[in-house]
Motif scaffolding. Sequence first.
Motif, PDB file in Angstrom:
ATOM      1  N   MET A   1       0.779   5.767  -7.620  1.00 42.78           N
ATOM      2  CA  MET A   1       0.870   5.567  -6.176  1.00 42.78           C
ATOM      3  C   MET A   1       2.127   6.236  -5.644  1.00 42.78           C
ATOM      4  N   CYS A   2       1.926   7.244  -4.805  1.00 44.97           N
ATOM      5  CA  CYS A   2       3.050   7.926  -4.164  1.00 44.97           C
ATOM      6  C   CYS A   2       3.365   7.196  -2.858  1.00 44.97           C
ATOM      7  N   VAL A   3       4.596   6.707  -2.729  1.00 45.70           N
ATOM      8  CA  VAL A   3       4.979   5.903  -1.561  1.00 45.70           C
ATOM      9  C   VAL A   3       6.107   6.603  -0.801  1.00 45.70           C
ATOM     10  N   ARG A   4       5.862   6.808   0.482  1.00 45.72           N
ATOM     11  CA  ARG A   4       6.886   7.390   1.355  1.00 45.72           C
ATOM     12  C   ARG A   4       7.151   6.425   2.512  1.00 45.72           C
ATOM     13  N   ARG A   5       8.431   6.207   2.819  1.00 47.38           N
ATOM     14  CA  ARG A   5       8.810   5.273   3.887  1.00 47.38           C
ATOM     15  C   ARG A   5       9.232   6.041   5.125  1.00 47.38           C
ATOM     16  N   PHE A   6       8.643   5.638   6.271  1.00 42.43           N
ATOM     17  CA  PHE A   6       8.998   6.238   7.554  1.00 42.43           C
ATOM     18  C   PHE A   6       9.479   5.127   8.484  1.00 42.43           C
ATOM     19  N   PRO A   7      10.757   5.115   8.859  1.00 45.70           N
ATOM     20  CA  PRO A   7      11.231   4.108   9.822  1.00 45.70           C
ATOM     21  C   PRO A   7      10.400   4.178  11.099  1.00 45.70           C
ATOM     22  N   LEU A   8      10.098   3.032  11.673  1.00 46.97           N
ATOM     23  CA  LEU A   8       9.192   2.997  12.819  1.00 46.97           C
ATOM     24  C   LEU A   8       9.743   3.791  14.006  1.00 46.97           C
ATOM     25  N   GLU A   9      11.071   3.867  14.118  1.00 49.44           N
ATOM     26  CA  GLU A   9      11.636   4.603  15.247  1.00 49.44           C
ATOM     27  C   GLU A   9      11.364   6.109  15.164  1.00 49.44           C
ATOM     28  N   GLU A  10      10.945   6.590  13.980  1.00 50.71           N
ATOM     29  CA  GLU A  10      10.603   8.009  13.851  1.00 50.71           C
ATOM     30  C   GLU A  10       9.200   8.317  14.377  1.00 50.71           C
ATOM     31  N   ILE A  11       8.404   7.304  14.602  1.00 51.20           N
ATOM     32  CA  ILE A  11       7.036   7.506  15.081  1.00 51.20           C
ATOM     33  C   ILE A  11       7.052   7.491  16.607  1.00 51.20           C
TER      34      ILE A  11
ATOM     35  N   GLN B   1      14.665   5.169  -5.029  1.00 43.54           N
ATOM     36  CA  GLN B   1      15.268   3.854  -5.222  1.00 43.54           C
ATOM     37  C   GLN B   1      15.532   3.143  -3.901  1.00 43.54           C
ATOM     38  N   ALA B   2      15.921   3.894  -2.877  1.00 43.83           N
ATOM     39  CA  ALA B   2      16.205   3.271  -1.582  1.00 43.83           C
ATOM     40  C   ALA B   2      14.960   2.622  -0.991  1.00 43.83           C
ATOM     41  N   THR B   3      13.794   3.262  -1.185  1.00 45.69           N
ATOM     42  CA  THR B   3      12.543   2.697  -0.684  1.00 45.69           C
ATOM     43  C   THR B   3      12.161   1.456  -1.467  1.00 45.69           C
ATOM     44  N   VAL B   4      12.259   1.521  -2.795  1.00 45.94           N
ATOM     45  CA  VAL B   4      11.926   0.369  -3.638  1.00 45.94           C
ATOM     46  C   VAL B   4      12.807  -0.832  -3.287  1.00 45.94           C
ATOM     47  N   ALA B   5      14.072  -0.578  -2.972  1.00 47.73           N
ATOM     48  CA  ALA B   5      15.003  -1.662  -2.657  1.00 47.73           C
ATOM     49  C   ALA B   5      14.601  -2.426  -1.409  1.00 47.73           C
TER      50      ALA B   5
ATOM     51  N   VAL C   1       0.815  14.545 -11.656  1.00 45.46           N
ATOM     52  CA  VAL C   1       1.844  13.600 -11.198  1.00 45.46           C
ATOM     53  C   VAL C   1       2.126  13.849  -9.720  1.00 45.46           C
ATOM     54  N   PHE C   2       2.668  12.823  -9.078  1.00 46.05           N
ATOM     55  CA  PHE C   2       3.167  12.964  -7.719  1.00 46.05           C
ATOM     56  C   PHE C   2       4.651  13.320  -7.776  1.00 46.05           C
ATOM     57  N   PRO C   3       5.215  13.831  -6.689  1.00 44.56           N
ATOM     58  CA  PRO C   3       6.673  14.066  -6.675  1.00 44.56           C
ATOM     59  C   PRO C   3       7.427  12.746  -6.561  1.00 44.56           C
ATOM     60  N   GLY C   4       8.688  12.756  -6.957  1.00 47.29           N
ATOM     61  CA  GLY C   4       9.529  11.571  -6.825  1.00 47.29           C
ATOM     62  C   GLY C   4       9.818  10.895  -8.156  1.00 47.29           C
ATOM     63  N   GLU C   5      10.773   9.961  -8.107  1.00 43.56           N
ATOM     64  CA  GLU C   5      11.103   9.167  -9.296  1.00 43.56           C
ATOM     65  C   GLU C   5       9.949   8.223  -9.620  1.00 43.56           C
ATOM     66  N   GLN C   6       9.847   7.868 -10.896  1.00 43.43           N
ATOM     67  CA  GLN C   6       8.792   6.945 -11.319  1.00 43.43           C
ATOM     68  C   GLN C   6       9.368   5.547 -11.526  1.00 43.43           C
TER      69      GLN C   6
END
Length: 376
Positions: free
Chosen positions: A253-263, A79-83, A293-298
């Motif tokens: 679609m499995c979506v993962r968010r990586f803050p740019l400062e982590e790269i 949910q945090a990523t979708v928001a 299925v992918f992991p995570g909420e749908q």
Amino acid sequence: MGLLAFLKTQFVVHLLIGFVFVVSGLVINFVQLCTLILWPLNKQLYRRLNCRLAYSLWSQLVMLLEWWSCTACTLFTDQATVARFGKEHAVIILNHNFEIDFLCGWTMCERFGVLGSSKVLAKRELLYVPLIGWTWYFLEIVFCKRKWEEDRDTVIEGLKRLADYPEYMWFLLYCEGTRFTEKKHRVSMEVAASKGLPALKYHLLPRTKGFTTAVQCLRGTVAAVYDVTLNFRGNKNPSLLGILYGKKYEADMCVRRFPLEEIPLDEKEAAQWLHKLYQEKDALQEMYNQKGVFPGEQFKPARRPWTLLNFLSWATVLLSPLFSFVLGVFASGSPLLILTFLGFVGAASFGVRRLIGVTEIEKGSSYGNQEFKKKE
């Protein structure tokens, strides 16, 4: 078979849809050309206008996916990523295995309000494709020849120009550089072995230069990298022609968010980060193949009516005079006029088919085959 299902299979209907897309696209390209006068006067107004003009064209293709074929798209994330979707600049990394992977990406852009401002690092050949390349030119899309020695300065300059972009944008990167085929995969894994990198089963070895340059140039503008892994239920391999015929698919679609400062800031370390990411993407594909299925909420973001309303508006404006013209041609009884019209229809159908062919995997670029050619 219902009437609508029957109409979806008819060539004449496909031709009319193609007519609306092509003619509206030419009108939009002309208006975009006229907006160039705004660039030295008000660059941000120019950009906002072109975002909306591009939306009016791209949303017609999204309409085919969402309303014509009724293809369903499910997100697997949190949910945090979708928001955050549509509320920040982001770099999108998407696997390049399917003919309509770009269209699935676009439908997510549309549902979160960033379709018109979406960007991509595109091969330079597309710049010369009518409608597609021309629209991208006015959107400040970054084009490259995929020869880094020649592309470096052009790519850096193009990316830095986007630092003050006024609309939230999603910058799409196909880090594999080309669509997955068995031949390209075999060559790619030989290259991976020569570099001491782990083999990938479902992806090509990512090309790191474009990614590391993008995150360096857009640092301070882009907030995060979204890693997107796409698959279709039932092991389907959809095509744009299938969409045009009204075939319904189910995209996950499995979506993962990586803050740019982590790269990492360091180019070498950022490249290693990307290789690790693709190893994780490979594991996600393996999990999907095993469990379905992918992991995570749908999440199933609701489709919006604007794509349909936009297409119906263009269809009303363009098809009414077309029908009047066709009736006049056949009412004239002139064999020459009728044959000329039929010749035009044939040429138009050929042109539409060529545009569709741009998306076909077998018509894809030979990028990634250089090593294979040497071995031949």
